[in-house]
Design a protein around this motif. Structure first.
Motif, PDB file in Angstrom:
ATOM      1  N   SER A 180      -2.300  11.710  -6.970  1.00 24.18           N
ATOM      2  CA  SER A 180      -1.187  12.252  -6.597  1.00 24.18           C
ATOM      3  C   SER A 180      -0.026  11.074  -6.271  1.00 24.18           C
ATOM      4  CB  SER A 180      -1.177  13.238  -5.571  1.00 24.18           C
ATOM      5  OG  SER A 180       0.222  13.884  -5.340  1.00 24.18           O
ATOM      6  N   ASN A 181      -0.352  10.073  -5.472  1.00 21.78           N
ATOM      7  CA  ASN A 181       0.415   8.813  -5.017  1.00 21.78           C
ATOM      8  C   ASN A 181       0.853   8.163  -6.381  1.00 21.78           C
ATOM      9  OD1 ASN A 181      -1.564   8.176  -2.320  1.00 21.78           O
ATOM     10  ND2 ASN A 181      -0.120   9.655  -2.377  1.00 21.78           N
ATOM     11  N   GLU A 182      -0.294   7.907  -7.190  1.00 19.37           N
ATOM     12  CA  GLU A 182      -0.025   7.422  -8.408  1.00 19.37           C
ATOM     13  C   GLU A 182       0.921   8.076  -9.485  1.00 19.37           C
ATOM     14  OE1 GLU A 182      -2.024   5.209 -12.370  1.00 19.37           O
ATOM     15  OE2 GLU A 182      -3.132   6.552 -11.235  1.00 19.37           O
ATOM     16  N   GLN A 183       0.881   9.427  -9.629  1.00 20.05           N
ATOM     17  CA  GLN A 183       1.822  10.216 -10.406  1.00 20.05           C
ATOM     18  C   GLN A 183       3.305  10.272  -9.773  1.00 20.05           C
ATOM     19  OE1 GLN A 183      -0.267  14.090 -10.228  1.00 20.05           O
ATOM     20  NE2 GLN A 183      -1.791  13.411 -11.560  1.00 20.05           N
ATOM     21  N   ASN A 184       3.262  10.252  -8.606  1.00 24.36           N
ATOM     22  CA  ASN A 184       4.711  10.143  -7.849  1.00 24.36           C
ATOM     23  C   ASN A 184       5.230   9.041  -7.907  1.00 24.36           C
ATOM     24  OD1 ASN A 184       4.229  12.686  -6.652  1.00 24.36           O
ATOM     25  ND2 ASN A 184       3.533  12.124  -4.811  1.00 24.36           N
ATOM     26  N   LEU A 185       4.572   7.647  -7.970  1.00 25.83           N
ATOM     27  CA  LEU A 185       5.075   6.323  -8.204  1.00 25.83           C
ATOM     28  C   LEU A 185       5.546   6.284  -9.774  1.00 25.83           C
ATOM     29  CD1 LEU A 185       2.361   4.209  -6.460  1.00 25.83           C
ATOM     30  CD2 LEU A 185       4.839   4.246  -5.749  1.00 25.83           C
ATOM     31  N   ARG A 186       4.918   7.075 -10.664  1.00 32.42           N
ATOM     32  CA  ARG A 186       5.194   6.979 -12.057  1.00 32.42           C
ATOM     33  C   ARG A 186       6.536   7.474 -12.194  1.00 32.42           C
ATOM     34  NH1 ARG A 186       2.345   2.853 -13.823  1.00 32.42           N
ATOM     35  NH2 ARG A 186       0.039   3.320 -13.593  1.00 32.42           N
TER      36      ARG A 186
ATOM     37  N   VAL B  12      -8.803   7.816  -1.352  1.00 34.85           N
ATOM     38  CA  VAL B  12      -9.110   7.942  -0.169  1.00 34.85           C
ATOM     39  C   VAL B  12      -8.520   9.155   0.638  1.00 34.85           C
ATOM     40  CG1 VAL B  12      -8.325   6.667   2.148  1.00 34.85           C
ATOM     41  CG2 VAL B  12      -8.598   5.371  -0.192  1.00 34.85           C
ATOM     42  N   PRO B  13      -9.580   9.955   1.245  1.00 31.25           N
ATOM     43  CA  PRO B  13      -8.939  11.015   1.968  1.00 31.25           C
ATOM     44  C   PRO B  13      -8.001  11.000   2.906  1.00 31.25           C
ATOM     45  CG  PRO B  13     -11.359  10.829   2.166  1.00 31.25           C
ATOM     46  CD  PRO B  13     -10.956   9.671   1.578  1.00 31.25           C
ATOM     47  N   ASP B  14      -6.854  11.898   2.790  1.00 27.27           N
ATOM     48  CA  ASP B  14      -5.843  11.874   3.747  1.00 27.27           C
ATOM     49  C   ASP B  14      -6.136  12.411   5.117  1.00 27.27           C
ATOM     50  OD1 ASP B  14      -3.273  12.114   4.814  1.00 27.27           O
ATOM     51  OD2 ASP B  14      -2.336  12.836   2.983  1.00 27.27           O
ATOM     52  N   PRO B  15      -6.406  11.579   6.181  1.00 25.16           N
ATOM     53  CA  PRO B  15      -6.692  12.119   7.369  1.00 25.16           C
ATOM     54  C   PRO B  15      -5.490  13.075   8.031  1.00 25.16           C
ATOM     55  CG  PRO B  15      -6.461   9.885   7.417  1.00 25.16           C
ATOM     56  CD  PRO B  15      -6.385  10.049   6.185  1.00 25.16           C
ATOM     57  N   TYR B  16      -4.394  12.934   7.651  1.00 25.43           N
ATOM     58  CA  TYR B  16      -3.183  13.934   7.995  1.00 25.43           C
ATOM     59  C   TYR B  16      -3.593  15.366   7.819  1.00 25.43           C
ATOM     60  CZ  TYR B  16       1.183  15.918   8.740  1.00 25.43           C
ATOM     61  OH  TYR B  16       2.234  16.550   9.212  1.00 25.43           O
ATOM     62  N   PHE B  17      -4.611  15.510   6.836  1.00 26.18           N
ATOM     63  CA  PHE B  17      -5.208  16.904   6.258  1.00 26.18           C
ATOM     64  C   PHE B  17      -6.395  16.978   6.834  1.00 26.18           C
ATOM     65  CE2 PHE B  17      -1.584  16.136   3.554  1.00 26.18           C
ATOM     66  CZ  PHE B  17      -0.513  17.184   3.856  1.00 26.18           C
ATOM     67  N   THR B  18      -7.414  16.163   6.639  1.00 26.32           N
ATOM     68  CA  THR B  18      -8.685  16.224   7.009  1.00 26.32           C
ATOM     69  C   THR B  18      -9.127  15.929   8.468  1.00 26.32           C
ATOM     70  OG1 THR B  18      -9.517  13.832   6.547  1.00 26.32           O
ATOM     71  CG2 THR B  18      -9.346  15.156   4.600  1.00 26.32           C
ATOM     72  N   GLY B  19      -8.318  15.402   9.096  1.00 29.95           N
ATOM     73  CA  GLY B  19      -8.604  15.106  10.610  1.00 29.95           C
ATOM     74  C   GLY B  19      -9.605  13.783  10.816  1.00 29.95           C
ATOM     75  N   ASN B  20     -10.133  13.302   9.703  1.00 30.22           N
ATOM     76  CA  ASN B  20     -11.247  12.248   9.916  1.00 30.22           C
ATOM     77  C   ASN B  20     -10.874  10.922   9.417  1.00 30.22           C
ATOM     78  OD1 ASN B  20     -13.768  10.700   9.685  1.00 30.22           O
ATOM     79  ND2 ASN B  20     -14.735  12.213   8.097  1.00 30.22           N
ATOM     80  N   PHE B  21     -10.053  10.436  10.629  1.00 32.09           N
ATOM     81  CA  PHE B  21      -9.457   9.021  10.755  1.00 32.09           C
ATOM     82  C   PHE B  21     -10.677   7.855  10.290  1.00 32.09           C
ATOM     83  CE2 PHE B  21      -5.907  11.393  11.927  1.00 32.09           C
ATOM     84  CZ  PHE B  21      -4.971  10.898  11.365  1.00 32.09           C
TER      85      PHE B  21
ATOM     86  N   PHE C 283       0.904  -1.289   0.029  1.00 37.82           N
ATOM     87  CA  PHE C 283      -0.015  -0.051  -0.005  1.00 37.82           C
ATOM     88  C   PHE C 283       0.731   1.155  -0.168  1.00 37.82           C
ATOM     89  CE2 PHE C 283      -2.608  -3.039   2.195  1.00 37.82           C
ATOM     90  CZ  PHE C 283      -3.887  -3.218   1.451  1.00 37.82           C
ATOM     91  N   VAL C 284       0.659   2.196  -0.696  1.00 34.08           N
ATOM     92  CA  VAL C 284       1.455   3.422  -0.831  1.00 34.08           C
ATOM     93  C   VAL C 284       0.455   4.670  -0.584  1.00 34.08           C
ATOM     94  CG1 VAL C 284       2.701   4.643  -2.416  1.00 34.08           C
ATOM     95  CG2 VAL C 284       2.761   2.376  -2.409  1.00 34.08           C
ATOM     96  N   CYS C 285       0.958   5.608   0.224  1.00 38.85           N
ATOM     97  CA  CYS C 285       0.318   6.804   0.507  1.00 38.85           C
ATOM     98  C   CYS C 285       1.648   7.986   0.377  1.00 38.85           C
ATOM     99  CB  CYS C 285      -0.595   7.152   1.591  1.00 38.85           C
ATOM    100  SG  CYS C 285       0.160   7.096   3.216  1.00 38.85           S
ATOM    101  N   LEU C 286       1.523   9.181   0.703  1.00 40.31           N
ATOM    102  CA  LEU C 286       2.146  10.126   0.629  1.00 40.31           C
ATOM    103  C   LEU C 286       3.436  10.134   1.917  1.00 40.31           C
ATOM    104  CD1 LEU C 286       3.068  13.010  -0.724  1.00 40.31           C
ATOM    105  CD2 LEU C 286       1.620  13.947   1.083  1.00 40.31           C
ATOM    106  N   GLY C 287       2.900   9.855   2.961  1.00 37.92           N
ATOM    107  CA  GLY C 287       4.025   9.902   3.929  1.00 37.92           C
ATOM    108  C   GLY C 287       4.373   8.734   4.920  1.00 37.92           C
ATOM    109  N   ASN C 288       3.147   7.430   4.459  1.00 34.42           N
ATOM    110  CA  ASN C 288       3.340   6.475   4.983  1.00 34.42           C
ATOM    111  C   ASN C 288       3.006   6.508   6.617  1.00 34.42           C
ATOM    112  OD1 ASN C 288       5.583   3.761   5.459  1.00 34.42           O
ATOM    113  ND2 ASN C 288       3.594   3.514   4.842  1.00 34.42           N
ATOM    114  N   ILE C 289       2.190   7.429   7.117  1.00 27.64           N
ATOM    115  CA  ILE C 289       1.926   7.555   8.718  1.00 27.64           C
ATOM    116  C   ILE C 289       0.518   7.249   8.728  1.00 27.64           C
ATOM    117  CG2 ILE C 289       4.046   8.387   9.315  1.00 27.64           C
ATOM    118  CD1 ILE C 289       2.244  10.974   9.407  1.00 27.64           C
ATOM    119  N   CYS C 290      -0.437   7.346   7.858  1.00 27.36           N
ATOM    120  CA  CYS C 290      -1.860   7.577   7.998  1.00 27.36           C
ATOM    121  C   CYS C 290      -2.444   6.530   7.240  1.00 27.36           C
ATOM    122  CB  CYS C 290      -2.400   8.678   7.723  1.00 27.36           C
ATOM    123  SG  CYS C 290      -1.951  10.165   8.547  1.00 27.36           S
ATOM    124  N   ARG C 291      -2.826   6.487   5.916  1.00 26.33           N
ATOM    125  CA  ARG C 291      -3.544   5.665   5.164  1.00 26.33           C
ATOM    126  C   ARG C 291      -2.833   4.451   4.821  1.00 26.33           C
ATOM    127  NH1 ARG C 291      -4.599   9.835   0.175  1.00 26.33           N
ATOM    128  NH2 ARG C 291      -2.527  10.352   0.998  1.00 26.33           N
TER     129      ARG C 291
END
Length: 154
Positions: free
Chosen positions: A91-97, A122-131, A6-14
């Motif tokens: 954005s994660n997909e674009q970064n992976l590419r 998948v909304p990033d709860p780091y920014f939304t706060g909605n875990f 699984f891949v997200c931006l910072g690897n601490i939330c999603r």
């Protein structure tokens, strides 16, 4: 052995939440020795850190272990080592590419597992706060993914 990343931006939330949830679900079905599950971030800000406290709270609330999960950054070799690379948003997909090996890699978007949901990322709860919302989507998607793996690979 089927390998899922699984891949997200910072690897601490999603993505660590998805890693923990899929590990749990695989264990419940007795598939823990058939599926290797990991997570990574496209960024390097949190390398070596445990999941975000909001992620940990949701996992604990649902009786899911986060043991052994620490942030790491996506590496070129991951494209060769994993059967499923699943990103949380466009954005994660674009970064992976942009990572060597990622140009032609087969990358699955997590929300493609949930076509009946209105959200396409998948909304990033780091920014939304909605875990809670993130957990709800990840829980549903991991169930679908596990069925997909069983039907395609096991």
């Amino acid at each position: 052995m089927v390998r899922v990343l699984f891949v997200c931006l910072g690897n601490i939330c999603r993505s660590p939440m998805a890693e923990a949830v899929l590990r749990h679900k695989a264990g419940v079905r007795g598939l823990q020795s058939s599926i290797a599950i990991d997570s990574a971030g496209t960024g390097n800000w949190h390398i070596g850190k445990p999941p975000h406290e909001g992620t940990l709270k949701q996992l604990k609330l649902h009786g899911i272990s986060s043991e052994g999960i620490f942030a790491r950054q996506m590496q070129t070799r991951d494209f060769e080592q994993f059967d499923y690379i699943i990103c949380m948003d466009d954005s994660n997909e674009q970064n992976l590419r942009t990572i060597p090996g990622g140009e032609e890699a087969r990358i699955l978007k997590f929300m493609d597992l949930l076509p009946n949901e209105s959200l396409r990322e998948v909304p990033d709860p780091y920014f939304t706060g909605n875990f809670e919302e993130t957990y709800r989507l990840i829980d549903l998607g991991c169930e679908v993914l596990l069925d997909k793996i069983v039907n395609e690979k096991l």
